[in-house]
Structures are given as C-alpha cells and as structure tokens.
Motif scaffolding. Structure first.
Motif, PDB file in Angstrom:
ATOM      1  N   ASN A  78       2.752 -13.632 -37.651  1.00 40.46           N
ATOM      2  CA  ASN A  78       3.853 -13.523 -36.677  1.00 40.46           C
ATOM      3  C   ASN A  78       4.730 -14.763 -36.697  1.00 40.46           C
ATOM      4  OD1 ASN A  78       3.116 -10.966 -35.831  1.00 40.46           O
ATOM      5  ND2 ASN A  78       1.848 -11.702 -34.147  1.00 40.46           N
ATOM      6  N   LYS A  79       4.072 -15.921 -36.832  1.00 38.11           N
ATOM      7  CA  LYS A  79       4.814 -17.184 -36.877  1.00 38.11           C
ATOM      8  C   LYS A  79       5.668 -17.250 -38.142  1.00 38.11           C
ATOM      9  CE  LYS A  79       4.168 -22.104 -35.982  1.00 38.11           C
ATOM     10  NZ  LYS A  79       3.188 -23.173 -35.696  1.00 38.11           N
ATOM     11  N   GLN A  80       5.098 -16.811 -39.268  1.00 37.26           N
ATOM     12  CA  GLN A  80       5.838 -16.829 -40.534  1.00 37.26           C
ATOM     13  C   GLN A  80       7.006 -15.850 -40.519  1.00 37.26           C
ATOM     14  OE1 GLN A  80       3.098 -17.233 -44.217  1.00 37.26           O
ATOM     15  NE2 GLN A  80       1.692 -16.686 -42.574  1.00 37.26           N
ATOM     16  N   LEU A  81       6.819 -14.705 -39.859  1.00 40.13           N
ATOM     17  CA  LEU A  81       7.878 -13.694 -39.811  1.00 40.13           C
ATOM     18  C   LEU A  81       9.073 -14.142 -38.967  1.00 40.13           C
ATOM     19  CD1 LEU A  81       5.715 -10.445 -39.499  1.00 40.13           C
ATOM     20  CD2 LEU A  81       7.245 -11.030 -41.400  1.00 40.13           C
ATOM     21  N   GLU A  82       8.849 -15.128 -38.108  1.00 40.40           N
ATOM     22  CA  GLU A  82       9.953 -15.662 -37.310  1.00 40.40           C
ATOM     23  C   GLU A  82      10.956 -16.426 -38.179  1.00 40.40           C
ATOM     24  OE1 GLU A  82       8.228 -18.004 -34.228  1.00 40.40           O
ATOM     25  OE2 GLU A  82       7.327 -16.285 -33.192  1.00 40.40           O
ATOM     26  N   SER A  86      12.737 -17.939 -44.867  1.00 42.07           N
ATOM     27  CA  SER A  86      11.578 -18.220 -45.726  1.00 42.07           C
ATOM     28  C   SER A  86      10.966 -16.919 -46.258  1.00 42.07           C
ATOM     29  CB  SER A  86      10.522 -19.016 -44.939  1.00 42.07           C
ATOM     30  OG  SER A  86       9.378 -19.229 -45.737  1.00 42.07           O
ATOM     31  N   VAL A  87      10.932 -15.890 -45.413  1.00 40.58           N
ATOM     32  CA  VAL A  87      10.406 -14.587 -45.844  1.00 40.58           C
ATOM     33  C   VAL A  87      11.243 -14.041 -46.999  1.00 40.58           C
ATOM     34  CG1 VAL A  87      10.080 -12.165 -45.166  1.00 40.58           C
ATOM     35  CG2 VAL A  87       9.367 -13.995 -43.617  1.00 40.58           C
ATOM     36  N   VAL A 287      15.276  -8.262 -43.025  1.00 43.14           N
ATOM     37  CA  VAL A 287      15.537  -8.790 -44.376  1.00 43.14           C
ATOM     38  C   VAL A 287      16.922  -8.352 -44.857  1.00 43.14           C
ATOM     39  CG1 VAL A 287      14.866  -8.598 -46.822  1.00 43.14           C
ATOM     40  CG2 VAL A 287      13.118  -9.000 -45.070  1.00 43.14           C
ATOM     41  N   ILE A 288      17.259  -7.082 -44.670  1.00 47.40           N
ATOM     42  CA  ILE A 288      18.562  -6.587 -45.127  1.00 47.40           C
ATOM     43  C   ILE A 288      19.705  -7.231 -44.342  1.00 47.40           C
ATOM     44  CG2 ILE A 288      20.033  -4.509 -45.157  1.00 47.40           C
ATOM     45  CD1 ILE A 288      17.671  -2.972 -46.262  1.00 47.40           C
ATOM     46  N   GLU A 289      19.475  -7.457 -43.062  1.00 49.84           N
ATOM     47  CA  GLU A 289      20.486  -8.169 -42.263  1.00 49.84           C
ATOM     48  C   GLU A 289      20.694  -9.578 -42.808  1.00 49.84           C
ATOM     49  OE1 GLU A 289      21.474  -9.189 -37.564  1.00 49.84           O
ATOM     50  OE2 GLU A 289      19.477  -8.483 -38.141  1.00 49.84           O
ATOM     51  N   GLN A 290      19.590 -10.217 -43.208  1.00 50.05           N
ATOM     52  CA  GLN A 290      19.662 -11.574 -43.749  1.00 50.05           C
ATOM     53  C   GLN A 290      20.352 -11.605 -45.121  1.00 50.05           C
ATOM     54  OE1 GLN A 290      18.793 -14.060 -41.956  1.00 50.05           O
ATOM     55  NE2 GLN A 290      18.680 -15.829 -43.338  1.00 50.05           N
ATOM     56  N   MET A 291      20.281 -10.494 -45.857  1.00 50.63           N
ATOM     57  CA  MET A 291      20.945 -10.415 -47.164  1.00 50.63           C
ATOM     58  C   MET A 291      22.467 -10.390 -47.014  1.00 50.63           C
ATOM     59  SD  MET A 291      18.259  -7.794 -48.994  1.00 50.63           S
ATOM     60  CE  MET A 291      18.810  -7.790 -50.700  1.00 50.63           C
TER      61      MET A 291
END
Length: 375
Positions: A78-82, A86-87, A287-291
């Motif tokens: 959960n912490k990594q997904l924040e 990085s993901v 992820v797609i929003e971040q792209m």
C-alpha cells in the motif's frame, strides 16, 4: 463478480481455480472400503494421536505466521502504491518514450519521421520490430524485391507502416513490461500475456461493429492489465524481501517453531488472486493517468470502470466496448479450461449486452495474432 474472480483464480493455476469452485479431485474420492489392516498396538495409537495433534498445531501456527507475514506485505505494498511515479518507472518499467509514441500514433499528423528518434531510445522495441517484420508469415506478404531480411529498426518501422504500428507498439510494450519470472505460479506470465492479447483483439472487433475507434479500443484493451502486471511484480518482490527479513529475525531470536513455519511459506495464490480482482483496475487507472496521454481518451473510460455509474449516466461507447472485451477474454480462458457452464456464459453475456452479431463475429476471431497486413 464470481466469474471475474474465477478468471483471476485461473491466472494462478488450473487446480487452484478448481479448488476455489469446490471441485473434488479424483485422488480425494473414496472408492470403497479400505483394505483390511492389522490392529494397531496401543503404543502406536498413542503415537499416531500425538503426531496428529502436533501436525494440527503446526498447521495452525503456520497459518498464523502466514497471516502476520501478509499483513506486513499488504502494508508495504500500500505504501509503495502511493508513489505512483515509482510504480510506473521502477516497478513496471514504463519509459516515457512509450506513451509519447502511442500519443503520436493517435494523431492525424503522425509520421515515421516523428517516431524515429523515440524508437532509437528504446533498443528493446527496435529489436522486437526487426524480429516481427522478419517473421516468415510477414516476409511472405512483402514483394520479392523487399523480402530480404531486415536488420535495421528504422527500416522495419517503415515496412510495418503507421496503421499497423498502432496495434504492434502497444502489444510489444505490454509484453516488455511483463514480469520476467512469476514463480511459484509458472503459467501466470503466459496467461497474463494471452489475456491481454485476447482482450485487445476482442475490443478491436467489438469497436469495429459499433462505430467506435478500433485503434483506441485495441490499445486500451491491451493496457487494461498493466495494473495486474504492477501488482504481481510488487507482491512477488515484497514477499521475498519481507519473508527473508522475518526468517533472519526468527533465526537470530532462536524462535525455532516460527523459523520452521516461515521456511514452509510460499507466495499465497488466494492473497494474490484477491489483490488482482479488487485492485488491478484501480492501479491501471492510476498508471494510465500518470502516462499523461494527450490524444488517447482513456481517463474518462477508466473512471467509469473503477467507480459506480451515477444515476441517469450512461457508459461511454468505448467503456461499453472494453467491458465486453474484458468479459469475452475471461470467457475464452475459463471455457478453455472447462471452468464455466453454458448457463453462466449466457447470463454473463446478457449482463454485458452482447448482440448476436457481436458473438458471431467474435467466434470467428483468431485471438493470438494481429489482424494486420504488411505491404
């Protein structure tokens, strides 16, 4: 929901999916009375009871150790997904050039010249394009004068052509992002890959029948599982890291029972299946929003896929296409492994509003190869 969860179970293994349904394995069937055995001595009976009691206690202890281990893993994930940046870049390995290429391909002003500098930055994509254009099936499509072997990515780019690249690039990108190893689930990588391809092709065909942009449908169908790719990579890495730390601590603190229990633990298919069915679409949306696509209209579709539809709202045409494509891809997988009944399929297809024409056309499709022609 049940069939969606069953499809996720199947990703992790056929026998696991069967157990989740409640199938009885033939080895567990009682075929009649057992052969007569000698009467156990009193001391043997006592020893047997002691072993059973010890085994039951050990199983309970191991289950408790697994629960505690997975609580730590879940918190760490959960912490990594924040940290979605990085993901995207570290966990999945998405290079910025890939969304840029997909965006260019979505525009009317797309040209091979605009793509060339971006392709040069992606050596793995260059290799894939060269290998692809040299496949016997596609070499045979080219004229005799151009059927020689291609060894230059930029030349391969021109042979494939812009229209075909709209399908080829997202496919090779998603394959590149797949985990290198998915042990102890050896077939997970292949099933993720097959499912992405089936979803993309189904989306392309359904879009074509409904006047929806088929390139957009194919690309989003292919990208729909990036959340699964991220979660599988995160879970397997986090499990290994947390497990090693817990084993080392148990050894140092001389907790023999805990150490023994931890050594028997492996990544849990039930935990991972639940994770995939509950979180993967939300991770895909993030992820797609971040792209940060400028010309591919995916954010609104994923918003509809991940949140309940407001009263009086209707699904966007592309959303309807993707819902049907995901359903059909899951159906193909479950049907191949005989894990879905005819009445379930009928209700499933009715729920998503498939027309008979759509089902007839999908039944004719090849879900393993591109529907393209190279000149």
């Amino acid at each position: 929901m049940v069939l969606n969860e069953r499809a996720h179970d199947l990703l992790l293994g056929h026998s696991f999916a069967q157990r989740q349904i409640g199938y009885i394995h033939t080895l567990e069937i009682d075929y009649g009375e057992q052969m007569e055995q000698r009467t156990l001595l009193e001391v043997e009976v006592a020893a047997q009871k002691k072993r059973q009691k010890s085994s039951t206690a050990h199983h309970k202890y191991r289950a408790q150790a697994s629960q505690q281990l997975h609580q730590v893993i879940e918190n760490a994930m959960n912490k990594q997904l924040e940290d979605i940046d990085s993901v995207v870049h570290e966990t999945i390995g998405i290079q910025d050039s890939v969304p840029a290429i997909l965006d260019i391909l979505a525009t009317r002003s797309a040209s091979v010249g605009r793509l060339e500098p971006l392709i040069k930055d992606l050596t793995w994509l260059g290799r894939e394009l060269v290998a692809f254009v040299n496949l016997p099936y596609y070499r045979q499509q080219r004229s005799k004068h151009t059927s020689v072997k291609v060894d230059n990515p930029l030349l391969a780019l021109r042979y494939i052509g812009l229209d075909n690249l709209k399908f080829v690039v997202p496919t090779f990108a998603v394959r590149h992002w797949m985990p290198h190893s998915t042990e102890p689930f050896p077939l997970l990588k292949r099933r993720l890959r097959d499912n992405s391809m089936a979803c993309a092709i189904a989306a392309q065909e359904i879009a074509k029948l409904n006047g929806v942009n088929e390139e957009h449908a194919f690309t989003l169908g292919m990208l729909l599982d990036v959340g699964k790719i991220a979660l599988v990579r995160l879970y397997l890495r986090t499990f290994e890291r947390v497990w090693q730390r817990k084993v080392a601590m148990a050894r140092e603190e001389q907790k023999k029972d805990l150490h023994t229990a931890l050594l028997e633990l492996k990544p849990d298919p039930l935990f991972l299946s639940s994770l995939l069915s509950k979180l993967s679409l939300k991770v895909t949306a993030t992820v797609i929003e971040q792209m940060a696509f400028r010309y591919l209209p995916f954010n609104a579709v994923l918003q509809q896929l991940t949140t309940p539809l407001a009263k009086n709202d209707e699904y966007l045409p592309l959303t309807q296409v993707i819902l049907k494509a995901r359903c059909y891809a899951q159906f193909l997988s479950l049907n191949e492994h005989q894990l879905v009944e005819k009445d379930e399929v009928q209700r499933w297809f009715t729920h998503y509003g498939f027309t008979q024409n759509e089902l007839d056309e999908l039944a004719k499709c090849n879900f393993e190869n591109f529907h393209i022609q190279i000149n």
